[in-house]
Design a protein around this motif. Structure first.
Motif, mmCIF file in Angstrom:
data_model
loop_
_atom_site.group_PDB
_atom_site.id
_atom_site.type_symbol
_atom_site.label_atom_id
_atom_site.label_comp_id
_atom_site.label_asym_id
_atom_site.label_seq_id
_atom_site.Cartn_x
_atom_site.Cartn_y
_atom_site.Cartn_z
ATOM 1 N N ILE A 116 -14.727 -8.187 -18.006
ATOM 2 C CA ILE A 116 -13.723 -7.685 -17.057
ATOM 3 C C ILE A 116 -12.424 -8.468 -17.198
ATOM 4 N N LEU A 117 -12.545 -9.801 -17.291
ATOM 5 C CA LEU A 117 -11.355 -10.639 -17.439
ATOM 6 C C LEU A 117 -10.641 -10.343 -18.759
ATOM 7 N N THR A 158 -17.248 -15.715 -7.027
ATOM 8 C CA THR A 158 -16.560 -15.589 -8.315
ATOM 9 C C THR A 158 -16.108 -14.155 -8.550
ATOM 10 N N VAL A 159 -17.031 -13.215 -8.342
ATOM 11 C CA VAL A 159 -16.688 -11.810 -8.551
ATOM 12 C C VAL A 159 -15.657 -11.353 -7.520
ATOM 13 N N LYS A 160 -15.790 -11.868 -6.287
ATOM 14 C CA LYS A 160 -14.823 -11.520 -5.244
ATOM 15 C C LYS A 160 -13.430 -12.001 -5.633
ATOM 16 N N SER A 161 -13.362 -13.201 -6.213
ATOM 17 C CA SER A 161 -12.057 -13.722 -6.638
ATOM 18 C C SER A 161 -11.462 -12.854 -7.748
ATOM 19 N N ILE A 162 -12.346 -12.345 -8.635
ATOM 20 C CA ILE A 162 -11.866 -11.453 -9.697
ATOM 21 C C ILE A 162 -11.345 -10.157 -9.078
ATOM 22 N N ARG A 187 -0.151 0.576 -15.589
ATOM 23 C CA ARG A 187 -1.419 -0.162 -15.494
ATOM 24 C C ARG A 187 -2.369 0.355 -14.410
ATOM 25 N N ILE A 188 -1.852 1.086 -13.446
ATOM 26 C CA ILE A 188 -2.615 1.379 -12.231
ATOM 27 C C ILE A 188 -3.977 2.002 -12.546
ATOM 28 N N VAL A 189 -3.991 2.997 -13.420
ATOM 29 C CA VAL A 189 -5.259 3.684 -13.730
ATOM 30 C C VAL A 189 -6.259 2.704 -14.340
ATOM 31 N N SER A 190 -5.803 1.913 -15.316
ATOM 32 C CA SER A 190 -6.700 0.952 -15.970
ATOM 33 C C SER A 190 -7.188 -0.096 -14.982
ATOM 34 N N LEU A 191 -6.289 -0.559 -14.103
ATOM 35 C CA LEU A 191 -6.670 -1.572 -13.108
ATOM 36 C C LEU A 191 -7.651 -0.988 -12.093
ATOM 37 N N ASP A 192 -7.446 0.254 -11.701
ATOM 38 C CA ASP A 192 -8.391 0.896 -10.776
ATOM 39 C C ASP A 192 -9.783 0.960 -11.397
ATOM 40 N N GLU A 193 -9.832 1.283 -12.680
ATOM 41 C CA GLU A 193 -11.129 1.332 -13.367
ATOM 42 C C GLU A 193 -11.769 -0.047 -13.410
ATOM 43 N N LEU A 194 -10.954 -1.083 -13.661
ATOM 44 C CA LEU A 194 -11.486 -2.453 -13.676
ATOM 45 C C LEU A 194 -11.962 -2.862 -12.292
ATOM 46 N N PHE A 195 -11.234 -2.458 -11.257
ATOM 47 C CA PHE A 195 -11.641 -2.800 -9.895
ATOM 48 C C PHE A 195 -12.982 -2.157 -9.557
ATOM 49 N N ILE A 196 -13.147 -0.893 -9.940
ATOM 50 C CA ILE A 196 -14.423 -0.208 -9.707
ATOM 51 C C ILE A 196 -15.541 -0.936 -10.442
ATOM 52 N N ARG A 197 -15.255 -1.368 -11.660
ATOM 53 C CA ARG A 197 -16.254 -2.107 -12.444
ATOM 54 C C ARG A 197 -16.618 -3.422 -11.759
ATOM 55 N N ALA A 198 -15.592 -4.138 -11.260
ATOM 56 C CA ALA A 198 -15.841 -5.391 -10.539
ATOM 57 C C ALA A 198 -16.566 -5.125 -9.219
ATOM 58 N N ASN A 219 -10.109 -9.852 -6.118
ATOM 59 C CA ASN A 219 -8.831 -10.180 -5.482
ATOM 60 C C ASN A 219 -7.722 -10.271 -6.525
ATOM 61 N N THR A 220 -8.062 -10.848 -7.697
ATOM 62 C CA THR A 220 -7.071 -10.946 -8.770
ATOM 63 C C THR A 220 -6.646 -9.552 -9.229
ATOM 64 N N ILE A 221 -7.624 -8.664 -9.379
ATOM 65 C CA ILE A 221 -7.306 -7.290 -9.798
ATOM 66 C C ILE A 221 -6.477 -6.591 -8.732
ATOM 67 N N VAL A 222 -6.856 -6.811 -7.457
ATOM 68 C CA VAL A 222 -6.087 -6.209 -6.354
ATOM 69 C C VAL A 222 -4.650 -6.715 -6.381
ATOM 70 N N ASP A 223 -4.487 -8.043 -6.584
ATOM 71 C CA ASP A 223 -3.138 -8.617 -6.673
ATOM 72 C C ASP A 223 -2.365 -7.998 -7.831
ATOM 73 N N GLU A 224 -3.053 -7.799 -8.948
ATOM 74 C CA GLU A 224 -2.402 -7.208 -10.123
ATOM 75 C C GLU A 224 -2.030 -5.756 -9.843
ATOM 76 N N ILE A 225 -2.912 -5.044 -9.107
ATOM 77 C CA ILE A 225 -2.605 -3.664 -8.731
ATOM 78 C C ILE A 225 -1.379 -3.629 -7.826
ATOM 79 N N LYS A 226 -1.352 -4.538 -6.826
ATOM 80 C CA LYS A 226 -0.208 -4.594 -5.916
ATOM 81 C C LYS A 226 1.071 -4.930 -6.677
ATOM 82 N N PHE A 227 0.947 -5.887 -7.621
ATOM 83 C CA PHE A 227 2.110 -6.258 -8.430
ATOM 84 C C PHE A 227 2.598 -5.057 -9.236
#
Length: 439
Positions: free
Chosen positions: A247-248, A297-301, A263-274, A303-311
Motif C-alpha cells: 500500500i505504501l 499502524t494501518v490506521k496511521s496509513i 490522484r483522487i481515484v487512485s487514492l480512493d482505491e488505496l484507502f479502500i484497500r487499507a 490517515n496518511t491516505i486521507v491526508d493525501e486525499i484532502k491535499f
C-alpha cells in the motif's frame, strides 16, 4: 461423581504446572495409589487431562491432572490452543469448581524468566488473580531438599525465606502457601502427614466458601482470546506488513507519478484497500487488543491516505479555481480584444469613410476646378472669338474703307491729280497708319 453425591467436606484439586515437574507423581502421592502415569516426555504440551478419586480420613478427594505446560515459551499458536482446550476441559470436568489449584514446581531447579512466562501464561488462562486467590505452591522432589538440608541445617521455611527473584515474587503472590512433597518416600506416616498438611492448607484457603469454577474461567475468556491472537500475531503481522508495504509503495507511486488533481481515484482505491486491511486485523483482534499496534499502524496509513486525499482535493480545488479565474481572464481578454478590434475596425471604417469623403471632396473640387477652367477656357475662346469677330468686322470695315479709298484713289489717279490725290490719301489713311505704327 454427581453433584448430589458430593459432600461439603469433599475436596477438588487441579494440578497445573510445567511438564516434567512431577504433577502425575504428586497426584499419585495425594491419592495414595498409582492413579496417574508419570510422563517423562519433554514435549511442549501434555494434551491428556486425567482425573481420579481418593480418600483421606473419610474425606473424598478428586484430583485432576491438568495439561502440562512445556519448557519452551508459550508463543506457539497450536501449543497454546491445545493447552487452553485442555484447561477448559479440566474446568468443565468439575462443574462445581475447584477448592484449589496445585501449582507444581520442582525443587532444585532455578526459577528463570521462562518460569515467569509460564506463570504469566497460566494467569492469562485462569485470570490474573487465580494465583493469589486459589493457588497452593507445591514443590516436588522433597527428598532432594532433605539431602541438602542435612548439610545446611535449614528447614524448608528458612529455605523459602532466603529465596529471591521470581520464586520469591511467586511465594508472596501465593500468600506463602507453599508445601514440600516427597513423592518417592515409602514412609507411610510421612505420606499421610504430607497429605494432611496439604488438606489443611486447602481448607484454610477455601474457608471463604469460594471455588474456582466456570464463572471464574469465563471471566478470563477475554485474556485467553488475547493469548490466542498474540500467538497468531507473527503470521498476522507478516501478512499485515506485506500488505502495508504494498500500500505504501502504491502511495509513493501515486505521489511521484500522478498529478495531484488526478490522484483522487487512485487514492480512493488505496484507502479502500487499507480499510479492508484494517477491518481484517480488527476482526482478527476480536476486541482483545493483542493486535493494537498493527491496528494503529494501518490506521496511521489510512490517515496518511486521507491526508493525501484532502491535499489532492485542495490542490484540485485550487487548480479548478485558477482554471476558472484563467478562463474568466481569457474571456475578458477576448472581450476586450474584440472590443478593441471593433473599435479599430470602426475607426478604420470611419477613417476610410472620411478618406472617401476627402477624396470625394477632392474629386468635387477638381471637378469644379476643371469646370471652372473649362468655363474660363470657353469664356476666353468666346472672348477671343468675339475679339476676332470684332477684329474681322474692323478689318472688313477697313478693307471696305481701303477698297473705297482704292476706288477713290483710282478715281483721283484717273484725274491725274497726283498732288491732290496724295494729300487725299494721307488725309484718309492716317488712322490706319497710326494703328499699325507706319508713321
Amino acid at each position: 461423581m454427581s453433584h448430589d453425591m458430593q459432600s461439603a467436606s469433599d475436596i477438588d484439586l487441579l494440578m497445573i504446572g510445567k511438564t516434567g515437574n512431577g504433577k502425575s507423581a504428586l497426584g499419585n502421592s495425594i491419592l495414595r495409589r498409582k492413579a496417574f502415569v508419570s510422563k517423562s516426555s519433554s514435549s511442549s504440551v501434555t494434551k491428556d487431562v486425567a482425573y481420579e478419586f481418593g480418600e483421606h480420613n473419610g474425606r473424598k478427594i478428586k484430583v485432576v491432572d491438568g495439561p502440562g505446560v512445556g519448557d519452551t515459551r508459550m508463543d506457539n499458536e497450536k501449543a497454546i490452543s491445545l493447552v487452553m482446550g485442555a484447561m477448559q476441559y479440566a474446568i468443565s470436568a468439575n462443574p462445581r469448581g475447584y477448592h484449589a489449584f496445585l501449582l507444581v514446581v520442582k525443587f532444585g531447579g532455578r526459577f528463570t524468566a521462562e518460569d515467569q512466562d509460564t506463570i504469566g501464561f497460566l494467569k492469562k488462562i485462569f485470570g490474573e488473580s487465580f494465583i493469589k486467590s486459589y493457588c497452593i505452591l507445591v514443590m516436588t522432589c522433597g527428598d532432594n531438599f532433605e539431602s541438602e538440608s542435612q548439610e545446611s541445617g535449614q528447614n524448608f521455611k528458612q529455605w523459602c525465606d532466603e529465596q529471591d527473584g521470581v520464586f520469591q515474587e511467586l511465594l508472596r503472590e501465593c500468600n506463602n502457601r507453599v508445601i514440600l512433597f516427597d513423592n518417592r518416600t515409602q514412609d507411610e506416616a510421612k505420606k499421610a502427614k504430607q497429605i494432611s498438611e496439604l488438606i489443611q492448607m486447602v481448607d484454610h484457603l477455601s474457608s471463604s466458601g469460594h471455588r474456582y469454577n466456570d464463572d471464574n474461567f469465563e471471566k478470563a475468556k477475554a485474556v485467553r482470546d488475547k493469548l490466542i491472537i498474540e500467538a497468531k500475531k507473527p503470521m498476522i503481522k507478516e501478512d499485515t506488513m506485506q500488505e502495508t508495504s504494498l500500500i505504501l509503495y502504491q502511495l509513493q507511486v501515486v505521489q511521484n507519478t500522478i498529478e495531484p488533481e488526478d490522484r483522487i481515484v487512485s487514492l480512493d482505491e488505496l484507502f479502500i484497500r487499507a480499510e479492508l486491511l484494517y477491518e481484517t486485523i480488527w476482526e482478527k483482534d476480536n476486541g482483545t487488543g493483542a493486535l493494537h499496534d498493527l491496528v494503529e499502524t494501518v490506521k496511521s496509513i489510512q490517515n496518511t491516505i486521507v491526508d493525501e486525499i484532502k491535499f489532492s482535493q485542495r490542490i484540485t480545488a485550487e487548480k479548478e479555481k485558477m482554471r476558472k479565474q484563467e478562463a474568466e481572464r481569457e474571456r475578458k481578454y477576448k472581450e476586450e480584444l474584440k472590443r478593441q478590434r471593433e473599435e479599430y475596425e470602426l475607426r478604420i471604417k470611419q477613417e476610410r469613410m472620411e478618406d472617401e469623403r476627402r477624396k470625394e471632396l477632392q474629386r468635387q473640387q477638381e471637378k469644379q476646378m476643371r469646370e471652372l477652367q473649362e468655363r474660363r477656357r470657353k469664356e476666353r475662346e468666346e472672348e477671343e472669338r468675339q475679339l476676332y469677330k470684332e477684329m474681322e468686322r474692323e478689318r472688313e470695315k477697313q478693307r471696305k474703307e481701303v477698297e473705297e479709298l482704292e476706288r477713290r484713289y483710282k478715281a483721283a489717279k484717273a484725274e491725274n491729280d497726283e498732288g491732290i490725290f496724295t494729300k487725299v490719301v494721307k488725309a484718309v489713311t492716317w488712322p490706319f497708319r497710326k494703328l499699325f505704327g507706319l508713321d
